[in-house]
Design a protein around this motif. Structure first.
Motif, PDB file in Angstrom:
ATOM      1  N   GLY A  59      33.879  43.525  38.169  1.00  0.00           N
ATOM      2  CA  GLY A  59      35.040  44.308  38.498  1.00  0.00           C
ATOM      3  C   GLY A  59      35.514  45.540  37.082  1.00  0.00           C
ATOM      4  O   GLY A  59      36.263  46.280  37.209  1.00  0.00           O
ATOM      5  N   THR A  60      34.702  45.345  36.111  1.00  0.00           N
ATOM      6  CA  THR A  60      34.977  46.208  35.069  1.00  0.00           C
ATOM      7  C   THR A  60      34.509  47.653  35.278  1.00  0.00           C
ATOM      8  O   THR A  60      35.224  48.802  34.776  1.00  0.00           O
ATOM      9  N   TRP A  61      33.578  47.964  36.077  1.00  0.00           N
ATOM     10  CA  TRP A  61      33.009  49.212  36.271  1.00  0.00           C
ATOM     11  C   TRP A  61      33.108  49.470  37.857  1.00  0.00           C
ATOM     12  O   TRP A  61      32.704  48.753  38.673  1.00  0.00           O
ATOM     13  N   PHE A  83      44.194  50.312  39.695  1.00  0.00           N
ATOM     14  CA  PHE A  83      44.450  49.928  40.869  1.00  0.00           C
ATOM     15  C   PHE A  83      43.470  49.103  41.426  1.00  0.00           C
ATOM     16  O   PHE A  83      43.614  47.963  42.286  1.00  0.00           O
ATOM     17  N   LEU A  84      42.104  49.113  41.005  1.00  0.00           N
ATOM     18  CA  LEU A  84      41.043  48.295  41.453  1.00  0.00           C
ATOM     19  C   LEU A  84      41.082  47.009  40.929  1.00  0.00           C
ATOM     20  O   LEU A  84      40.226  46.194  40.941  1.00  0.00           O
ATOM     21  N   LEU A  85      41.591  46.813  39.779  1.00  0.00           N
ATOM     22  CA  LEU A  85      41.808  45.716  38.968  1.00  0.00           C
ATOM     23  C   LEU A  85      43.042  44.937  39.009  1.00  0.00           C
ATOM     24  O   LEU A  85      44.123  45.324  38.611  1.00  0.00           O
ATOM     25  N   SER A  86      43.055  43.630  39.326  1.00  0.00           N
ATOM     26  CA  SER A  86      44.414  42.839  39.433  1.00  0.00           C
ATOM     27  C   SER A  86      44.866  42.475  37.999  1.00  0.00           C
ATOM     28  O   SER A  86      43.994  42.439  37.130  1.00  0.00           O
ATOM     29  N   ALA A  87      45.662  41.990  37.933  1.00  0.00           N
ATOM     30  CA  ALA A  87      46.581  41.535  36.806  1.00  0.00           C
ATOM     31  C   ALA A  87      45.640  40.279  35.796  1.00  0.00           C
ATOM     32  O   ALA A  87      45.737  40.166  34.989  1.00  0.00           O
ATOM     33  N   GLY A  88      45.219  39.506  37.009  1.00  0.00           N
ATOM     34  CA  GLY A  88      44.671  38.335  36.505  1.00  0.00           C
ATOM     35  C   GLY A  88      42.920  38.369  36.326  1.00  0.00           C
ATOM     36  O   GLY A  88      42.582  37.455  36.263  1.00  0.00           O
ATOM     37  N   SER A  89      42.377  39.688  36.370  1.00  0.00           N
ATOM     38  CA  SER A  89      41.064  39.902  36.465  1.00  0.00           C
ATOM     39  C   SER A  89      40.538  39.466  34.922  1.00  0.00           C
ATOM     40  O   SER A  89      41.105  39.607  34.089  1.00  0.00           O
TER      41      SER A  89
END
Length: 673
Positions: free
Chosen positions: A432-434, A275-281
């Motif tokens: 936002g990877t980690w 959930f911390l990562l959006s679909a467009g990340s």
């Protein structure tokens, strides 16, 4: 303090090589004495009754064999067993003396525990059970009177004595205390570690409510409820309530192990964190290396030539360490790619204003856009004033107080925050990877080493990375601009204060840490390392007053150069602007002023005054800085230009009145790449 009574007529003056000094207590198993060892140290001796051995002519071999196992239990939140023996036909066990009341006495005398105090009890006692079970021992009589609340935290005592007695007893029967006994224990089945988890759950209910979950009336009624009724969990709330409920399952197979329960309280999740990562990340794809879960035999990787941290008794100054962690008035930090600000809600004293003209920088970047959105942080009265064009936005925060712990991370690409691991400082990587999770209350971690948890956000997989052996511990996390490495400052806490000794670098993909020793002479107490821009290097503040400056190191700890006479660090982590061409300090010889310097040449670029009651956080962009203005209620996070003019309010933080519930509020501003 523990009450010590005088010896009675008939009490032996000595047991083994120990001279008795008084009585600590007496119970069904025997008497407990305070004694002095030949070394002068105080110890506790439990002298067991001869009736418990059934009058065995030679109870020694079985008792000695079983009690020897108790000495293998690692002394994590337990009273360490020192030795055992026989006084005529009566077995005795010598253990570490813990000066403090039992949990039973504290709850009966002061009332139930709550908030952080209850949480620390839960973590500490699970730490003890984890160590006990790892040694192949089952406590079998875990209860409030077997938990001592010492100065350095809870300690579990009397573990495994029931098994040692079984080795010499001639009779049969159920050993334990009924309100805290598991169903299988009451039914006479073999007692295994799950029974201790049942007793732990019952003890936590007692600590939180003042009564065990199945009552304290007649024995038949208690047994009937344990076997057939649901527990009464009272005022327990949140994840602790959920965990206790699982531990009180009638089915032993459904209870977690002590280690699993402990890691859940320390923040391990059983659900992915995508959930911390959006679909467009643009987060990296693929799976990282298999998880690295260190055991007690692992050692942190060391750089060439570095010496291993000395072993130490990390428990002896935990109270002072907590004060060092939580007691400061204001802490500010700027991580590479993430701005960090920690503020204790009781404010800080004002500083005199500086004098001198303000000089703007020659080049100017875009002016911060006006706010278009108001966002309230969950669980707090803080309001964010944001614009989609902001170069820095709050992405995580934590608020710890006596009333509890709130830790949240923003759902990437949205204005929504969701709860993450409690009692840990969250810091996402720039891409936002980690997500790094660093234990906030260091004294609550059970291992003899410090660690950081890394969450690979796309997959939700978690990795525990061992850092340094205690008393070396690590603070001030900062991601590298590319988000592949995490920098932490390593401090020696053996004296009760933070003294920097070097830094740790964590390779996220490999889930490995390297400790690097460096020349930290002259560095202020609690001064952190920061990534140095434009090169694989780090920087550390040193000195004080007009001679204060920055010292630059390569990643092997060798000194590269210094910037002398630029003033003391204004931000407690990184002083460098996003592009790395300039850095900020407190102006030499002046108060309530910020000076900006050229990173390559050390040339002065700008100087401007700030409000006397303010804290410099870091940079909004290359021409604007972030400060917390504490001159009014609510406090404000503001954007200021190089002329000292406030252009924008980013957040409003209500100031709490001094009292028992004030706490520490820490948040991160991130520049998502």
């Amino acid at each position: 303090m523990t009450r010590i009574d005088s010896l009675r007529a008939g009490d032996p003056p000595r047991i083994g090589g120990y001279e008795l000094a008084g009585r600590i207590g007496e119970g069904g198993q025997g008497s407990v004495f305070l004694a002095t060892a030949p070394s002068g140290d105080q110890v506790a001796i439990k002298l067991l009754g001869s009736a418990l051995t059934g009058g065995d002519d030679d109870p020694g071999p079985g008792f000695a064999r079983e009690s020897e196992i108790l000495r293998r239990v690692a002394p994590f939140c337990t009273a360490q067993v020192i030795e055992s023996g026989l006084l005529e036909d009566r077995p005795y066990i010598v253990s570490e003396y813990i000066d403090g009341p039992t949990l039973q006495q504290v709850v009966e005398g002061e009332g139930p525990l709550e908030g952080a105090r209850l949480r620390r009890l839960a973590v500490g006692t699970l730490t003890a059970l984890t160590a006990i079970h790892r040694a192949g021992v089952v406590h079998r009589d875990f209860k409030p009177s077997n938990v001592l609340l010492g100065r350095d935290g809870p300690r579990v005592i009397d573990f495994g004595i029931a098994r040692a007695l079984d080795a010499v007893a001639t009779g049969s029967g159920v050993v334990g205390t009924p309100p805290y006994m598991a169903p299988e224990q009451l039914e006479g089945a073999q007692v295994e570690p799950p029974a201790d988890l049942f007793a732990w759950g019952s003890t936590m209910v007692f600590a939180a409510t003042g009564r065990p979950p199945f009552g304290m009336d007649s024995l038949p009624a208690i047994v009937n409820r344990i076997l057939h009724r649901d527990p009464d969990l009272g005022l327990l709330r949140g994840d602790l309530r959920d965990l206790v409920a699982e531990c009180l399952s009638k089915d032993a197979a459904r209870r977690p192990t002590a280690g699993e329960a402990l890691m859940r309280l320390l923040g391990a999740r059983d659900r992915p964190v995508g959930f911390l990562l959006s679909a467009g990340s643009a987060a990296a794809s693929g799976s990282p290396a298999p998880p690295h879960i260190p055991d007690s035999g692992d050692a942190p990787a060391l750089s060439p030539g570095a010496s291993r941290p000395p072993p130490g008794a990390g428990a002896r100054s935990r109270a002072r360490r907590r004060a060092a962690i939580l007691g400061a008035g204001v802490t500010v930090a700027l991580a590479s790619g993430a701005l960090v600000h920690a503020l204790t809600r009781d404010g800080a004293p004002a500083r005199p204003e500086a004098t001198g003209p303000a000089r703007p920088l020659p080049e100017v970047t875009s002016v911060p856009p006006p706010a278009t959105t108001e966002l309230r942080l969950p669980g707090l009265g803080t309001t964010l004033h944001e614009n989609p064009g902001d170069t820095a936005r709050m992405v995580s925060f934590m608020y710890d107080s006596k009333g509890g712990s709130n830790h949240y991370a923003r759902v990437r690409g949205t204005n929504r925050f969701e709860a993450v691991a409690p009692w840990q400082e969250p810091l996402p990587s720039p891409d936002g990877t980690w997500l790094a999770l660093l234990p906030w209350l260091k004294e609550s971690t059970p291992q003899p080493y410090d660690f950081v948890r890394l969450v690979h956000v796309p997959s939700g997989r978690e990795y525990i990375v061992r850092l340094t052996d205690k008393p070396l511990q690590n603070f001030n996390p900062a991601w590298s601009p590319d988000g592949t490495r995490l920098l932490l400052t390593t401090f020696d806490l053996s004296s009760g204060s933070r003294t920097p000794v070097g830094f740790a670098i964590v390779d996220a993909a490999a889930a490995k840490a390297t400790l690097v020793r460096a020349d930290t002479s002259g560095a202020p107490a609690a001064a952190p390392f920061a990534w140095s821009p434009g090169e694989p290097a780090v920087a550390l503040p040193f000195g004080a007053g007009p001679r204060a400056g920055l010292r630059f190191f390569d990643l092997n700890g060798r000194t590269l150069r210094t910037a002398d006479g630029v003033g003391e660090a204004a931000a407690s982590e990184s002083p460098f602007a996003p592009a790395g061409k300039r850095f900020a300090t407190g102006c030499p010889g002046a108060f309530a002023s910020v000076c900006v310097w050229d990173t390559a040449t050390g040339r002065a670029l700008a100087r401007f005054r700030v409000p006397a009651q303010s804290a410099f956080i870091g940079w909004y962009n290359d021409a604007h800085v972030l400060l917390t203005d504490k001159s009014a209620d609510p406090h404000k996070v503001v954007v200021m230009d190089m002329k000292g003019e406030v252009l924008r309010v980013l957040a409003e933080i209500p100031r709490e009145e001094p009292g028992e519930n004030r706490g520490t509020f820490l948040f991160h501003y991130m520049r998502w790449s």
